[in-house]
Scaffold this motif. Structure first.
Motif, PDB file in Angstrom:
ATOM      1  N   ASP A   1       0.835  -1.209   0.000  1.00  0.00           N
ATOM      2  CA  ASP A   1       0.000   0.000   0.000  1.00  0.00           C
ATOM      3  C   ASP A   1       0.868   1.257   0.000  1.00  0.00           C
ATOM      4  O   ASP A   1       0.559   2.246  -0.703  1.00  0.00           O
ATOM      5  CB  ASP A   1      -0.925   0.003   1.213  1.00  0.00           C
ATOM      6  CG  ASP A   1      -2.028  -1.047   1.108  1.00  0.00           C
ATOM      7  OD1 ASP A   1      -2.313  -1.488  -0.025  1.00  0.00           O
ATOM      8  OD2 ASP A   1      -2.591  -1.415   2.168  1.00  0.00           O
ATOM      9  N   SER A   2       1.945   1.212   0.795  1.00  0.00           N
ATOM     10  CA  SER A   2       2.836   2.383   0.831  1.00  0.00           C
ATOM     11  C   SER A   2       3.560   2.567  -0.502  1.00  0.00           C
ATOM     12  O   SER A   2       3.782   3.704  -0.955  1.00  0.00           O
ATOM     13  CB  SER A   2       3.852   2.233   1.969  1.00  0.00           C
ATOM     14  OG  SER A   2       4.776   1.192   1.705  1.00  0.00           O
ATOM     15  N   ILE A   3       3.911   1.465  -1.152  1.00  0.00           N
ATOM     16  CA  ILE A   3       4.572   1.553  -2.460  1.00  0.00           C
ATOM     17  C   ILE A   3       3.622   2.170  -3.488  1.00  0.00           C
ATOM     18  O   ILE A   3       4.021   3.015  -4.318  1.00  0.00           O
ATOM     19  CB  ILE A   3       5.053   0.168  -2.910  1.00  0.00           C
ATOM     20  CG1 ILE A   3       6.201  -0.315  -2.018  1.00  0.00           C
ATOM     21  CG2 ILE A   3       5.501   0.201  -4.368  1.00  0.00           C
ATOM     22  CD1 ILE A   3       7.425   0.564  -2.077  1.00  0.00           C
ATOM     23  N   ARG A   4       2.375   1.767  -3.465  1.00  0.00           N
ATOM     24  CA  ARG A   4       1.406   2.338  -4.405  1.00  0.00           C
ATOM     25  C   ARG A   4       1.251   3.832  -4.182  1.00  0.00           C
ATOM     26  O   ARG A   4       1.155   4.616  -5.159  1.00  0.00           O
ATOM     27  CB  ARG A   4       0.055   1.634  -4.235  1.00  0.00           C
ATOM     28  CG  ARG A   4       0.061   0.153  -4.615  1.00  0.00           C
ATOM     29  CD  ARG A   4      -1.328  -0.435  -4.583  1.00  0.00           C
ATOM     30  NE  ARG A   4      -1.285  -1.885  -4.773  1.00  0.00           N
ATOM     31  CZ  ARG A   4      -1.361  -2.758  -3.774  1.00  0.00           C
ATOM     32  NH1 ARG A   4      -1.476  -2.311  -2.511  1.00  0.00           N
ATOM     33  NH2 ARG A   4      -1.302  -4.045  -4.032  1.00  0.00           N
ATOM     34  N   ALA A   5       1.228   4.244  -2.908  1.00  0.00           N
ATOM     35  CA  ALA A   5       1.121   5.678  -2.611  1.00  0.00           C
ATOM     36  C   ALA A   5       2.345   6.430  -3.124  1.00  0.00           C
ATOM     37  O   ALA A   5       2.237   7.534  -3.682  1.00  0.00           O
ATOM     38  CB  ALA A   5       0.948   5.882  -1.110  1.00  0.00           C
ATOM     39  N   ILE A   6       3.537   5.845  -2.957  1.00  0.00           N
ATOM     40  CA  ILE A   6       4.762   6.485  -3.433  1.00  0.00           C
ATOM     41  C   ILE A   6       4.770   6.555  -4.961  1.00  0.00           C
ATOM     42  O   ILE A   6       5.206   7.556  -5.559  1.00  0.00           O
ATOM     43  CB  ILE A   6       6.002   5.731  -2.913  1.00  0.00           C
ATOM     44  CG1 ILE A   6       6.115   5.878  -1.390  1.00  0.00           C
ATOM     45  CG2 ILE A   6       7.266   6.237  -3.576  1.00  0.00           C
ATOM     46  CD1 ILE A   6       7.207   5.047  -0.769  1.00  0.00           C
ATOM     47  N   MET A   7       4.286   5.505  -5.595  1.00  0.00           N
ATOM     48  CA  MET A   7       4.252   5.500  -7.063  1.00  0.00           C
ATOM     49  C   MET A   7       3.356   6.616  -7.593  1.00  0.00           C
ATOM     50  O   MET A   7       3.658   7.223  -8.633  1.00  0.00           O
ATOM     51  CB  MET A   7       3.756   4.146  -7.558  1.00  0.00           C
ATOM     52  CG  MET A   7       4.768   3.014  -7.400  1.00  0.00           C
ATOM     53  SD  MET A   7       6.301   3.308  -8.318  1.00  0.00           S
ATOM     54  CE  MET A   7       5.688   3.297 -10.009  1.00  0.00           C
ATOM     55  N   GLN A   8       2.273   6.899  -6.908  1.00  0.00           N
ATOM     56  CA  GLN A   8       1.412   7.997  -7.330  1.00  0.00           C
ATOM     57  C   GLN A   8       2.145   9.334  -7.226  1.00  0.00           C
ATOM     58  O   GLN A   8       2.040  10.197  -8.119  1.00  0.00           O
ATOM     59  CB  GLN A   8       0.140   8.017  -6.479  1.00  0.00           C
ATOM     60  CG  GLN A   8      -0.775   6.826  -6.716  1.00  0.00           C
ATOM     61  CD  GLN A   8      -1.999   6.844  -5.829  1.00  0.00           C
ATOM     62  OE1 GLN A   8      -2.187   7.775  -5.021  1.00  0.00           O
ATOM     63  NE2 GLN A   8      -2.839   5.832  -5.957  1.00  0.00           N
ATOM     64  N   VAL A   9       2.907   9.496  -6.146  1.00  0.00           N
ATOM     65  CA  VAL A   9       3.688  10.723  -5.976  1.00  0.00           C
ATOM     66  C   VAL A   9       4.758  10.831  -7.063  1.00  0.00           C
ATOM     67  O   VAL A   9       4.987  11.914  -7.647  1.00  0.00           O
ATOM     68  CB  VAL A   9       4.321  10.761  -4.569  1.00  0.00           C
ATOM     69  CG1 VAL A   9       5.259  11.960  -4.443  1.00  0.00           C
ATOM     70  CG2 VAL A   9       3.247  10.802  -3.501  1.00  0.00           C
ATOM     71  N   LEU A  10       5.427   9.732  -7.364  1.00  0.00           N
ATOM     72  CA  LEU A  10       6.468   9.744  -8.402  1.00  0.00           C
ATOM     73  C   LEU A  10       5.881  10.031  -9.783  1.00  0.00           C
ATOM     74  O   LEU A  10       6.508  10.705 -10.622  1.00  0.00           O
ATOM     75  CB  LEU A  10       7.207   8.409  -8.411  1.00  0.00           C
ATOM     76  CG  LEU A  10       8.077   8.091  -7.179  1.00  0.00           C
ATOM     77  CD1 LEU A  10       8.676   6.701  -7.302  1.00  0.00           C
ATOM     78  CD2 LEU A  10       9.170   9.131  -7.013  1.00  0.00           C
ATOM     79  N   SER A  11       4.702   9.502 -10.017  1.00  0.00           N
ATOM     80  CA  SER A  11       4.068   9.769 -11.311  1.00  0.00           C
ATOM     81  C   SER A  11       3.743  11.252 -11.470  1.00  0.00           C
ATOM     82  O   SER A  11       3.964  11.837 -12.555  1.00  0.00           O
ATOM     83  CB  SER A  11       2.788   8.936 -11.445  1.00  0.00           C
ATOM     84  OG  SER A  11       3.086   7.559 -11.450  1.00  0.00           O
ATOM     85  N   LYS A  12       3.247  11.869 -10.405  1.00  0.00           N
ATOM     86  CA  LYS A  12       2.968  13.295 -10.472  1.00  0.00           C
ATOM     87  C   LYS A  12       4.262  14.083 -10.674  1.00  0.00           C
ATOM     88  O   LYS A  12       4.316  15.057 -11.446  1.00  0.00           O
ATOM     89  CB  LYS A  12       2.270  13.740  -9.180  1.00  0.00           C
ATOM     90  CG  LYS A  12       0.871  13.219  -9.018  1.00  0.00           C
ATOM     91  CD  LYS A  12       0.272  13.687  -7.708  1.00  0.00           C
ATOM     92  CE  LYS A  12      -1.137  13.148  -7.527  1.00  0.00           C
ATOM     93  NZ  LYS A  12      -1.734  13.608  -6.244  1.00  0.00           N
TER      94      LYS A  12
END
Length: 267
Positions: A250-261
């Motif tokens: 779950d934390s990785i998915r949240a980080i991936m969203q930040v990296l995508s932005k």
């Protein structure tokens, strides 16, 4: 002459009646109501007095002492075998816990390398660098909680082993007491028979001879509980690590969203 005729009349009855029936008649007998009998005279079914019946049986002291020795040797053998078994269990389940831990650790690393690895894209690498604290935090979060899962799995190891060890100490105390009584009876009595009789009297006092049987049963129960405990720790450990891996993802998915932005802003 009258007494002789009465005995001749009662003789067949006394021969056919068993001692158990005679005793029962005596125990259940109630005197008949006084009807016209002078003074304190009471009427009884039999004018004779029956002899007391001795129900005590001879004690086979030799067989009892042999049983004591068998219990003694059995307890020693079981103690050696149980200690070896306990060591094997400890090593075996430590390896099993390590295997379960590494299985989920590898899954964590696999997802980490797949999602957060650097590549030749400068913009993507810059985003990873800018958000490196979040990435490190997620990794540290997993390792910290992984240690907590392992700590919980082994938290009761000493406690469960202590139950077995306490019973071993009590069994050792029984053996010590038995040897003391045996030596004392040998010193105080001449001849094997008298020494055995002395030992049996001491052992049967307060049911000391039965204590060892109860302790051995409790010891085997404690060993069964120990094995069941080790099995349950594996189940609990795997459940803990599975939940931890889910939170990590779950934390990785949240980080991936930040990296995508971050990457889209760079472009």
């Amino acid at each position: 002459m009258v007494v002789l005729k009465l005995l001749i009349f009662l003789l067949p009855v006394l021969r056919t009646a068993s001692w158990e029936e005679i005793k029962e008649d005596i125990l259940t007998f109630r005197p008949l109501p006084k009807q016209g009998l002078p003074g304190n005279q009471e009427q009884y079914p039999c004018p004779c007095r029956l002899p007391a019946v001795d129900e005590t049986k001879p004690i086979n002291t030799k067989a009892l002492v042999q049983q004591y020795e068998l219990d003694l040797n059995t307890s020693r053998t079981l103690q050696k075998d149980d200690r070896k078994l306990m060591l094997n269990w400890t090593d075996e389940y430590q390896l099993k816990r390590l295997d379960v831990t590494m299985k989920y650790r590898l899954q964590m690393v696999k997802h980490q390398e797949h999602s957060l690895k650097s590549n030749g894209n400068v913009k993507w690498n810059n985003c990873i660098f800018f958000h490196r604290k979040e990435i490190r935090w997620s990794i540290r979060f997993y390792h910290d909680h992984e240690r907590e899962c392992l700590k919980t799995a082994s938290s009761k190891d000493a406690e469960t082993k202590e139950n077995v060890e306490q019973l071993e100490k009590q069994i050792a105390q029984w053996r010590k007491g038995y040897r003391y009584l045996k030596n004392r009876c040998i010193d105080e009595n001449s001849g094997n028979k008298k020494a055995r009789e002395c030992l049996v009297r001491y052992m049967q006092n307060d049911n000391f001879d039965q204590v060892i049987q109860r302790l051995l049963v409790l010891k085997q129960g404690a060993m069964t509980e120990q094995e069941a405990y080790f099995e349950s720790t594996l189940v609990d450990l795997e459940e803990c690590l599975r939940s931890l891996l889910s939170r990590y993802l779950d934390s990785i998915r949240a980080i991936m969203q930040v990296l995508s932005k971050c990457y889209n802003m760079e472009t």
